[in-house]
Motif scaffolding. Structure first.
Motif, mmCIF file in Angstrom:
data_model
loop_
_atom_site.group_PDB
_atom_site.id
_atom_site.type_symbol
_atom_site.label_atom_id
_atom_site.label_comp_id
_atom_site.label_asym_id
_atom_site.label_seq_id
_atom_site.Cartn_x
_atom_site.Cartn_y
_atom_site.Cartn_z
ATOM 1 N N PHE A 191 0.875 -1.176 0.000
ATOM 2 C CA PHE A 191 0.000 0.000 0.000
ATOM 3 C C PHE A 191 0.904 1.215 0.000
ATOM 4 C CE2 PHE A 191 -1.820 3.526 2.385
ATOM 5 C CZ PHE A 191 -3.085 3.674 1.840
ATOM 6 N N VAL A 192 0.619 2.192 -0.868
ATOM 7 C CA VAL A 192 1.409 3.424 -0.945
ATOM 8 C C VAL A 192 0.442 4.599 -0.822
ATOM 9 C CG1 VAL A 192 2.990 4.810 -2.314
ATOM 10 C CG2 VAL A 192 3.105 2.308 -2.455
ATOM 11 N N ILE A 224 3.233 -4.594 3.226
ATOM 12 C CA ILE A 224 4.134 -3.473 3.506
ATOM 13 C C ILE A 224 3.398 -2.179 3.172
ATOM 14 C CG2 ILE A 224 6.237 -2.267 2.804
ATOM 15 C CD1 ILE A 224 7.649 -4.854 2.542
ATOM 16 N N VAL A 225 3.434 -1.235 4.107
ATOM 17 C CA VAL A 225 2.746 0.046 3.972
ATOM 18 C C VAL A 225 3.798 1.151 3.869
ATOM 19 C CG1 VAL A 225 1.129 1.651 5.048
ATOM 20 C CG2 VAL A 225 0.814 -0.827 5.328
ATOM 21 N N SER A 234 -0.023 6.002 15.362
ATOM 22 C CA SER A 234 -1.231 5.333 15.873
ATOM 23 C C SER A 234 -1.536 4.074 15.069
ATOM 24 C CB SER A 234 -2.429 6.284 15.850
ATOM 25 O OG SER A 234 -2.776 6.650 14.536
ATOM 26 N N TRP A 235 -1.255 4.098 13.758
ATOM 27 C CA TRP A 235 -1.429 2.889 12.959
ATOM 28 C C TRP A 235 -0.401 1.833 13.350
ATOM 29 C CZ3 TRP A 235 -5.767 1.809 11.126
ATOM 30 C CH2 TRP A 235 -6.577 2.743 10.459
ATOM 31 N N GLN A 236 0.817 2.241 13.612
ATOM 32 C CA GLN A 236 1.834 1.283 14.068
ATOM 33 C C GLN A 236 1.421 0.637 15.385
ATOM 34 O OE1 GLN A 236 5.154 4.043 13.959
ATOM 35 N NE2 GLN A 236 5.983 3.105 12.100
ATOM 36 N N ILE A 250 5.079 -1.262 8.456
ATOM 37 C CA ILE A 250 4.938 0.119 7.986
ATOM 38 C C ILE A 250 6.333 0.722 7.896
ATOM 39 C CG2 ILE A 250 4.022 2.408 8.487
ATOM 40 C CD1 ILE A 250 1.673 1.208 9.832
ATOM 41 N N ILE A 251 6.725 1.122 6.694
ATOM 42 C CA ILE A 251 8.088 1.634 6.504
ATOM 43 C C ILE A 251 8.126 3.161 6.444
ATOM 44 C CG2 ILE A 251 8.847 -0.479 5.370
ATOM 45 C CD1 ILE A 251 8.646 0.968 2.689
#
Length: 371
Positions: A191-192, A224-225, A234-236, A250-251
């Motif tokens: 996801f980008v 991979i985000v 907050s998503w992490q 999440i990078i």
């Protein structure tokens, strides 16, 4: 938008035109070109809404100065960035998306509402005055017709071009997956998009779908985000709390999108509003299937054979999960179906796009002189 503007400027330099660029940021190599005069505008407090007025003023000042010396100067602006009645290249229609900020703090919602109101007023004032209006998709063109009631004959669709993308070689793919620490035999979904308070990019829908998929032991893909924003942490934390750290990473922000696409088996983009969708196009050019909202401009490029990859309801996580399961069960089929579209998209380069814009501007000039 930045890549598209740079591509147009590069083409104009290549054909010997004198180019003046007014922007917050100009690539050093482009600014150093002998045909380019760069007018960089300071962005106060890193806020586009604060810098908008200075960008507008600088753009109008430069245009007036050039017009005073040369009558056939053409001025290209993006949307509401500058109030100048010549060529307006529209990459985003504010009337088509009012924002979705469900969990944002009050200060952010207030700021977003004020910015939206300003942009709506500027669209209503600036766009009707343009001699030529160029939309980056039929979706964008229809939004301009529907929301702003602009004259159909002044509206033209010019799709975004593409770089020299191609399908990754096995060696390139293996190296990209190794750098991302992805096992060779496990499917990779990417996801980008921005991870901010505005839910336009739809990661919340993907996250709900992903949790549904991971509830089944048969689901064997990793995610991979890539993207930055105010909700990144907050998503992490949500991923940590869910216990899905093993197959979700999440990078954050990265400039190595080409490497990420090379490693991927699927890109997912459940956007709520997308005038076009360059990241989807880039994935497709590399032969990577992409699940995207049917309302996105780039979805216009999908042939009937790939309609199974289009999301009808971008809020429906169950539909997205269904389409991802369908893809997983037929990965090779969808990869084969992507090949013809990849070739078609790669054949329309940034140079081809720029040539189309210049031809459109020249035809308009000739018509105006004849009248």
């Amino acid at each position: 938008m930045e890549r598209a503007n740079a591509a147009l400027a590069e083409y104009l330099c290549a054909i010997g035109a004198a180019v003046h660029l007014v922007s917050y940021r100009i690539e050093p190599a482009l600014a150093a070109h002998p045909a380019v005069t760069a007018h960089e505008v300071r962005l106060p407090a890193a806020s586009p809404i604060l810098g908008m007025w200075q960008l507008d003023r600088t753009g109008r000042r430069v245009a007036n100065e050039l017009k005073a010396c040369e009558s056939d100067v053409r001025v290209v602006v993006n949307g509401t960035n500058c109030d100048w009645p010549d060529i307006n290249w529209i990459h985003y229609v504010h009337h088509a998306w009012k924002g979705r900020t469900d969990r944002a703090p009050f200060w952010y919602k207030s700021k977003a509402a004020a910015e939206h109101w300003i942009n709506l007023r500027r669209e209503r004032r600036i766009l009707p005055r343009a001699r030529i209006l160029m939309a980056n998709s039929e979706r964008t063109r229809n939004d301009l017709l529907t929301h702003l009631h602009l004259e159909r004959e002044r509206l033209h669709t010019v799709y975004l071009g593409t770089d020299n993308w191609g399908e990754a070689t096995p060696a390139h793919r293996a190296a990209a997956r190794a750098r991302l620490r992805q096992p060779a035999g496990r499917p990779l979904v990417i996801f980008v998009g921005a991870m901010g308070y505005d839910l336009r990019k739809g990661f919340d829908t993907l996250w709900r779908a992903w949790q549904e998929l991971c509830a089944s032991p048969q689901w064997d893909a990793n995610l991979i985000v890539a993207g930055a924003g105010r909700r990144l942490k907050s998503w992490q934390q949500a991923i940590t709390d869910s216990g899905l750290n093993a197959n979700v990473q999440i990078i954050g922000f990265t400039e190595r999108i080409s490497e990420l696409i090379a490693a991927a088996d699927l890109l997912v983009s459940p956007v709520r509003y997308e005038a076009y969708g360059l990241n989807v196009q880039e994935a497709l050019c590399c032969g990577v299937p992409a699940i995207v909202s049917a309302s996105a401009g780039v979805a216009e490029k999908y042939p009937s054979t790939m309609k199974e990859l289009l999301i009808r309801n971008c809020d429906n996580a169950h539909e997205l999960a269904f389409r991802m399961r369908n893809w997983r069960a037929q990965m090779e089929r969808f990869r084969r179906l992507t090949v013809p579209l990849a070739g078609q998209l790669r054949s329309y380069s940034w140079r081809t796009m720029a040539e189309q814009i210049v031809a459109l501007a020249n035809v308009n000039t000739d018509t105006a002189k004849a009248n």
